[in-house]
Motif scaffolding. Structure first.
Motif, PDB file in Angstrom:
ATOM      1  N   THR A  35       0.793  -1.227   0.000  1.00  0.00           N
ATOM      2  CA  THR A  35       0.000   0.000   0.000  1.00  0.00           C
ATOM      3  C   THR A  35       0.835   1.292   0.000  1.00  0.00           C
ATOM      4  O   THR A  35       0.299   2.367  -0.189  1.00  0.00           O
ATOM      5  CB  THR A  35      -0.977   0.026   1.190  1.00  0.00           C
ATOM      6  OG1 THR A  35      -0.220  -0.152   2.378  1.00  0.00           O
ATOM      7  CG2 THR A  35      -2.029  -1.042   1.061  1.00  0.00           C
ATOM      8  N   PHE A  36       2.156   1.173   0.188  1.00  0.00           N
ATOM      9  CA  PHE A  36       2.990   2.389   0.145  1.00  0.00           C
ATOM     10  C   PHE A  36       3.478   2.677  -1.268  1.00  0.00           C
ATOM     11  O   PHE A  36       4.082   3.708  -1.525  1.00  0.00           O
ATOM     12  CB  PHE A  36       4.227   2.222   1.057  1.00  0.00           C
ATOM     13  CG  PHE A  36       5.110   1.083   0.677  1.00  0.00           C
ATOM     14  CD1 PHE A  36       6.059   1.215  -0.328  1.00  0.00           C
ATOM     15  CD2 PHE A  36       4.988  -0.146   1.305  1.00  0.00           C
ATOM     16  CE1 PHE A  36       6.859   0.159  -0.696  1.00  0.00           C
ATOM     17  CE2 PHE A  36       5.788  -1.220   0.948  1.00  0.00           C
ATOM     18  CZ  PHE A  36       6.720  -1.061  -0.058  1.00  0.00           C
ATOM     19  N   CYS A  37       3.220   1.768  -2.205  1.00  0.00           N
ATOM     20  CA  CYS A  37       3.929   1.775  -3.493  1.00  0.00           C
ATOM     21  C   CYS A  37       3.601   2.996  -4.357  1.00  0.00           C
ATOM     22  O   CYS A  37       2.450   3.389  -4.498  1.00  0.00           O
ATOM     23  CB  CYS A  37       3.587   0.508  -4.259  1.00  0.00           C
ATOM     24  SG  CYS A  37       4.490   0.406  -5.806  1.00  0.00           S
ATOM     25  N   GLY A  79      10.846  -2.427 -11.894  1.00  0.00           N
ATOM     26  CA  GLY A  79       9.388  -2.598 -11.963  1.00  0.00           C
ATOM     27  C   GLY A  79       8.655  -1.712 -10.994  1.00  0.00           C
ATOM     28  O   GLY A  79       9.180  -0.690 -10.563  1.00  0.00           O
ATOM     29  N   GLY A  80       7.454  -2.185 -10.625  1.00  0.00           N
ATOM     30  CA  GLY A  80       6.903  -3.526 -10.656  1.00  0.00           C
ATOM     31  C   GLY A  80       7.858  -4.583 -10.083  1.00  0.00           C
ATOM     32  O   GLY A  80       8.716  -4.287  -9.278  1.00  0.00           O
ATOM     33  N   THR A  81       7.675  -5.780 -10.571  1.00  0.00           N
ATOM     34  CA  THR A  81       8.417  -6.904 -10.023  1.00  0.00           C
ATOM     35  C   THR A  81       9.007  -7.759 -11.142  1.00  0.00           C
ATOM     36  O   THR A  81       8.324  -8.654 -11.661  1.00  0.00           O
ATOM     37  CB  THR A  81       7.484  -7.786  -9.151  1.00  0.00           C
ATOM     38  OG1 THR A  81       6.777  -6.956  -8.236  1.00  0.00           O
ATOM     39  CG2 THR A  81       8.253  -8.828  -8.379  1.00  0.00           C
ATOM     40  N   PRO A  82      10.264  -7.532 -11.509  1.00  0.00           N
ATOM     41  CA  PRO A  82      10.873  -8.396 -12.519  1.00  0.00           C
ATOM     42  C   PRO A  82      10.859  -9.874 -12.137  1.00  0.00           C
ATOM     43  O   PRO A  82      10.721 -10.743 -13.001  1.00  0.00           O
ATOM     44  CB  PRO A  82      12.296  -7.845 -12.625  1.00  0.00           C
ATOM     45  CG  PRO A  82      12.147  -6.401 -12.276  1.00  0.00           C
ATOM     46  CD  PRO A  82      11.106  -6.361 -11.201  1.00  0.00           C
TER      47      PRO A  82
HETATM   48  S1  SF4 Z   1       6.428  -2.576  -7.150  1.00  0.00           S
HETATM   49 FE1  SF4 Z   1       4.975  -4.182  -6.490  1.00  0.00          FE
HETATM   50  S2  SF4 Z   1       6.156  -5.422  -5.043  1.00  0.00           S
HETATM   51 FE2  SF4 Z   1       7.283  -3.495  -5.312  1.00  0.00          FE
HETATM   52  S3  SF4 Z   1       6.518  -2.185  -3.686  1.00  0.00           S
HETATM   53 FE3  SF4 Z   1       5.243  -1.768  -5.454  1.00  0.00          FE
HETATM   54  S4  SF4 Z   1       3.468  -3.135  -5.213  1.00  0.00           S
HETATM   55 FE4  SF4 Z   1       5.064  -3.888  -3.840  1.00  0.00          FE
END
Ligand code: SF4
Length: 438
Positions: A65-67, A110-113
């Motif tokens: 939720t901080f993203c 990313g996101g999440t590689p």
């Molecule tokens: S990019 Fe995805 S995994 Fe990384 S902090 Fe943001 S929501 Fe979380």
């Protein structure tokens, strides 16, 4: 120094960018004509310099939720192929302009590689590195979520020459992590760190964040203490950007509001003290590296570089960002790709439909970015650097005030940033920027 730094951080607290690109996105004019961007890429390219690639993988399985990143939350992994195909077709548009480009570095963020399956990751890397050659000083960075990274992925990036993994750690306190919807244990970070090193990747960096709800000085000190055992090669210590009006998920913080500025600074100072007492040196701009790191070596030799991704041991003149929302940069201009996922999938460079924003730099802007880079990377700006832009006389009086606060030293040969001043690079850049506008 603690009390003094606290007072100074309060005194100089204010909004501002990170000066990794210039001007910042909010000042872009979207004034590039069709075809202009690709010409700039072609004109600025040389095989000796090569190009840097940034690859944006927007997928995340769940939302922290901080993203503040541009992400697409989905568990439907069937989308990966469509996206990578699009990303590679974007890359093909560049390769039509620069034949057999030399790749200086690749940063997959990313996101999440680490969301990608091993097949998708191999498909991506093979596609990126098809019909290219690697620069003799090639470096590759892979951002990973400790919850999804696996050995096959690490083996794959190692095979393609990557030498750094940046792990999203954020905090080790379970209550803090649970509250932002990120269930991730200390154990999993440990296992990942050991596994990455065992697979022969030289550098493991951690991202940490301070200012989250439930974080206290004690809890965050405890998180920092755990670094002693894990011994990452570098750290980024970011403040929480609390912008619930932009990022609706931040409202999920519930009744516990994030820390106020005083509490946030206290948390930072206490963490910063501890980190500096370990085997780390602060580079500024929220980055710490081990004292024997290549970054320190480069800094000593005045060869350290910086881009929108942060400090780099080397870089080219051209950053090509591939994927949704990715930023690209040449000395002449900049673009940001379409930020909406579905629009990006159908967009192209041929008719400019891929650009969310663009910017043709003015002469002033072209000259300022290297000044900011020199200042932040070398902690020094020569008098002649500033005089060339007619900025020495315009800034000297303000810098003398900063000198009284112990942040800089004004000498006849130029401006030195003192150890305390590295926490104020943003403010020093702002002074130069404002003077350039006057
Ligand atoms: S990019 Fe995805 S995994 Fe990384 S902090 Fe943001 S929501 Fe979380």
């Amino acid at each position: 120094m603690t009390q003094e730094l606290h007072q100074l951080l309060l005194k100089y607290y204010g909004p501002g960018g990170r000066y990794g690109i210039y001007p910042g996105l909010s000042h872009w004019q979207s004034n590039l004509q069709t075809g202009q961007w690709m010409s700039h890429v072609k004109d600025n390219y040389s095989p000796e310099e090569g190009v840097d690639l940034y690859i944006h993988i927007p997928f995340c399985e769940s939302l922290c939720t901080f993203c503040g990143c541009n992400i697409k939350v989905t568990r439907d992994h069937s989308e990966e192929n469509t996206y990578i195909n699009k990303l590679l077709s974007e890359w093909a548009e560049y390769k039509n302009k620069i034949k057999t480009p030399v790749i200086r570095s690749i940063y997959i963020g990313g996101g999440t590689p680490s969301y990608l399956s091993i097949d998708s990751l191999n498909f991506l890397l093979e596609g990126l590195l098809k019909d290219v050659s690697l620069h003799h000083d090639f470096h590759g960075t892979f951002e990973a979520d400790p919850r999804s990274l696996n050995k096959d992925q690490v083996k794959a990036i190692k095979k393609f020459g990557f030498d750094r993994v940046s792990l999203g750690v954020q905090d080790f306190n379970q209550k803090v992590l649970d509250n932002v919807n990120r269930s991730q244990s200390l154990e999993i970070v440990k296992q990942n760190t050991t596994m990455i090193r065992a697979e022969g990747i030289n550098e493991v960096f951690y991202d940490l964040i301070y200012g989250l709800p439930y974080q206290t000085k004690d809890s965050f000190n405890d998180t920092i203490d755990k670094l002693k055992e894990l011994n990452p090669d570098g750290l980024s210590l970011y403040p929480l950007a609390h912008v619930p009006w932009q990022k609706k998920a931040q409202k999920a913080f519930g009744i516990y509001e994030p820390l106020n500025i005083n509490e946030k600074i206290s948390l930072f100072i206490s963490a910063n003290d501890k980190i500096n007492k370990m085997n780390y040196q602060a580079l500024g701009m929220n980055t710490y590296v081990q004292t024997d790191s290549v970054f320190i070596n480069k800094k000593k030799k005045k060869e350290l570089k910086r881009t929108v991704m942060g400090f780099m041991s080397s870089r080219s003149n051209i950053l090509i960002g591939l994927g949704v929302s990715a930023i690209s940069h040449t000395p002449t201009s900049m673009i940001q790709n379409e930020k909406i996922y579905s629009k990006y999938l159908n967009a192209s460079h041929l008719n400019n439909s891929i650009y969310f924003k663009s910017h043709l730099k003015t002469n002033r802007e072209k000259l300022l970015l290297p000044i900011f880079e020199k200042l932040i990377c070398n902690s020094f700006l020569s008098k002649s650097d500033l005089e060339e832009l007619d900025l020495w006389n315009k800034t000297i009086e303000i810098f003398i005030k900063l000198e009284q606060d112990g942040l800089v030293e004004v000498k006849k040969e130029g401006l030195y940033v003192r150890p305390l001043g590295i926490y104020f690079f943003k403010n020093i850049c702002q002074i130069i920027e404002r003077a350039s506008l006057s």
